[in-house]
Design an enzyme around this catalytic site. Structure first.
Site, PDB file in Angstrom:
ATOM      1  N   ASP A 125       0.849  -1.195   0.000  1.00  0.00           N
ATOM      2  CA  ASP A 125       0.000   0.000   0.000  1.00  0.00           C
ATOM      3  C   ASP A 125       0.885   1.245   0.000  1.00  0.00           C
ATOM      4  O   ASP A 125       0.715   2.170  -0.802  1.00  0.00           O
ATOM      5  CB  ASP A 125      -0.888  -0.038   1.254  1.00  0.00           C
ATOM      6  CG  ASP A 125      -2.009   0.972   1.200  1.00  0.00           C
ATOM      7  OD1 ASP A 125      -2.173   1.616   0.155  1.00  0.00           O
ATOM      8  OD2 ASP A 125      -2.726   1.131   2.204  1.00  0.00           O
ATOM      9  N   ASP A 134       2.151   3.720  -3.525  1.00  0.00           N
ATOM     10  CA  ASP A 134       1.891   5.163  -3.613  1.00  0.00           C
ATOM     11  C   ASP A 134       3.197   5.934  -3.777  1.00  0.00           C
ATOM     12  O   ASP A 134       3.270   6.901  -4.538  1.00  0.00           O
ATOM     13  CB  ASP A 134       1.137   5.664  -2.376  1.00  0.00           C
ATOM     14  CG  ASP A 134      -0.370   5.580  -2.563  1.00  0.00           C
ATOM     15  OD1 ASP A 134      -0.830   4.744  -3.367  1.00  0.00           O
ATOM     16  OD2 ASP A 134      -1.104   6.356  -1.901  1.00  0.00           O
TER      17      ASP A 134
END
Ligand code: NAD
Length: 490
Positions: free
Chosen positions: A241, A245
């Protein structure tokens, strides 16, 4: 991409379209216009999820008709979904990923022509493969005391194996050479260590791929220092996650980052960004991220030619820099969503020389059994229990009371730790103490009779003096400890 059969009539594929919230309908409309102009043989089936579903009182944010549509079609394109505060706390995104066990989150990280970033010109081109349904995101949390919270990090061997196999299949399908398993096995030996161990084991079966393991914090550092070294990276949910990003930030940010969620039976493609409420309804949104997600979808359904056509029309548009939306245009030169869309459509059929061609072949996803996955151990022993207690007393006092409580029971007290560090017997240092202690009790001798009755007896004894809030059995599977030691434990 997988061996499920997408709903096809003649050469056409039916796809569930979830426009979503905020800018979702605008970027979905733009994407559908471009795909239609490119000749994509797709029939859209509109479905609802997100804010409107919550407003209608559907606690999961995804009505049954939507779930049925995805199950029927096996493919979905999805806009961003809000998780409105006050209408239930579950994220509709997570619901969709989990209900369909879409365990593989694929985030390509490719330098786009014309997008100015500090990394432009370095030829960044890699993929982050993130495990999508396990880890801390299982969302199993408990307050242990009024001031101490716990979240369970659940990692399974089958979860690691299938995501690593997916990463390897993707690498082969895209003609890539290397898979990097990023992990934190040095600290979390059983959970993150499982990803490292399974990764190393599984990747040996792919002789055409190089493989390496990298500690995840160094991986974050390397992604910024020398991102060109990566090809395919694979990691557990939370690491993925965060790093996906970070990786998106290298090539232009969330506004241009596409993603796919893959499972055995369904695949859902979505932009990484959210609903951008500040610009929603104003015709200003950039549809690039959803369009690139739709390109991934076209490859998934086997339409490689249209995928390439759309991708290159977008690249040419970005490269020429005419009619770009405000978020990526030169200052003061931004246009609206429709003008950008029209420009991409006008560029259909043109090829960009700026982006090196990449060969794509279908991904072969292994099908996993539909039944509960179970791994047996040849031997198992129960050697003790960790009992977690809430106490305001100091470790020495707790040690005296717990050791006394165990007298006459089947157990001896081995040690007490505070947030993972041994504090009894004392070993110096100045560990900060909170009201949450783990007391490790070992069986004096291997239990012969009713071990559960012995544990219950111990809990009753402890409960007379302390609040206990949870218990973990200490087991050995196939002769190896199935638990970690405390910091400082001998
Ligand atoms: P956001 O991605 O919506 O916005 C962050 C910034 O990027 C804003 O300045 C926004 O204007 C800009 N931006 C994002 N997409 C853009 C686009 N396509 N074109 C131009 N500018 C764009 O993030 P947020 O503000 O943190 O979240 C808003 C809502 O979206 C929240 O309800 C959140 O829960 C939801 N969300 C959904 C998803 C998803 O559905 N996968 C992902 C992230 C956030």
């Amino acid at each position: 991409m997988n061996d499920a059969t997408p709903a096809q009539t003649a050469a056409r594929t039916r796809v569930t379209a979830i426009a979503g919230d905020g800018i979702g309908p605008e970027v979905m409309r733009a994407t559908q216009q471009i795909l239609a102009a490119a000749g994509a043989q797709v029939d859209w089936e509109d479905a609802l999820a997100g804010a409107e579903a919550f407003r209608k009182g559907i606690a999961t944010g995804a009505p049954k008709e939507t779930l049925d549509s995805i199950a029927r079609n096996g493919v979905a394109l999805k806009g961003p979904l809000e998780t409105p505060v006050g209408f239930g706390e579950k994220s509709a995104n997570v619901t969709l990923r989990k209900v369909f066990e879409m365990y593989g989150n694929i985030r390509p990280v490719r330098e786009l022509p014309g997008i100015r970033t500090p990394f432009a010109g370095r030829g960044i081109d890699f993929v982050v493969v993130r495990e999508n349904v396990e880890d801390l995101y299982a969302g199993i949390e408990h307050m242990q005391t009024p001031g101490v919270a716990q979240c369970l990090k659940l990692i399974t061997e089958v979860g690691c194996e299938r995501i690593v196999r997916l990463a390897a299949s993707l690498a082969l399908a895209e003609g890539r050479k290397k898979v990097t398993v990023a992990h934190k096995a040095n600290i979390m030996k059983l959970t993150e260590g499982m990803m490292k161990r399974v990764g190393e084991q599984v990747l040996k079966e792919y002789p055409d791929l190089q493989h390496e393991s990298m500690i995840v914090d160094n991986c974050a550092h390397q992604m910024v220092i020398r991102p060109e070294q990566f090809d395919v990276t694979v990691m557990t949910n939370m690491n993925g996650d965060i790093l996906s990003d970070l990786a998106a930030g290298l090539v232009g940010g969330l506004g241009v980052a596409p993603s796919a969620n893959l499972g055995d039976a369904c695949a859902m493609f979505e932009a990484v960004h959210g609903s951008a409420p500040q610009i929603a309804g104003k015709g200003l949104a950039n549809p690039t991220a959803l369009l690139l997600s739709a390109v991934m979808m076209l490859r998934h359904i086997g339409d490689f030619a249209t995928a390439r056509k759309v991708e290159h029309a977008l690249y040419v548009t970005l490269e020429e820099g005419k009619d770009l939306t405000g978020d990526i245009a030169a200052p003061g030169q931004g246009v609206g969503t429709q003008a950008f869309t029209d420009r991409v459509i006008a560029n259909l059929g043109r090829e960009s020389a700026a982006v090196p061609a990449r060969e794509y072949r279908p991904i072969t996803l292994q099908r996993w059994p539909a039944i509960t996955w179970y791994k047996a151990a040849a031997t198992r022993e129960l050697v003790g229990v960790d009992v977690f207690v809430e106490s305001e007393r100091d470790p020495r006092a707790i040690g005296i009371t717990l050791a006394a409580a165990a007298e006459g029971s089947a157990f001896t007290l081995k040690m007490i730790s505070s947030r993972g560090t041994q504090v009894w017997p004392e070993q110096g240092g100045n560990t900060f103490l909170v009201d949450h202690f783990r007391a490790r009790f070992l069986f004096r001798e291997p239990p012969k009779g009713d071990a559960v009755a012995e544990i219950t007896d111990l809990l009753n004894r402890i409960g007379r003096q302390h609040r206990w809030m949870h218990l973990e059995k200490l087991q050995r599977f196939d002769g190896a400890d199935a638990f970690s030691k405390a910091q400082g434990e001998g």
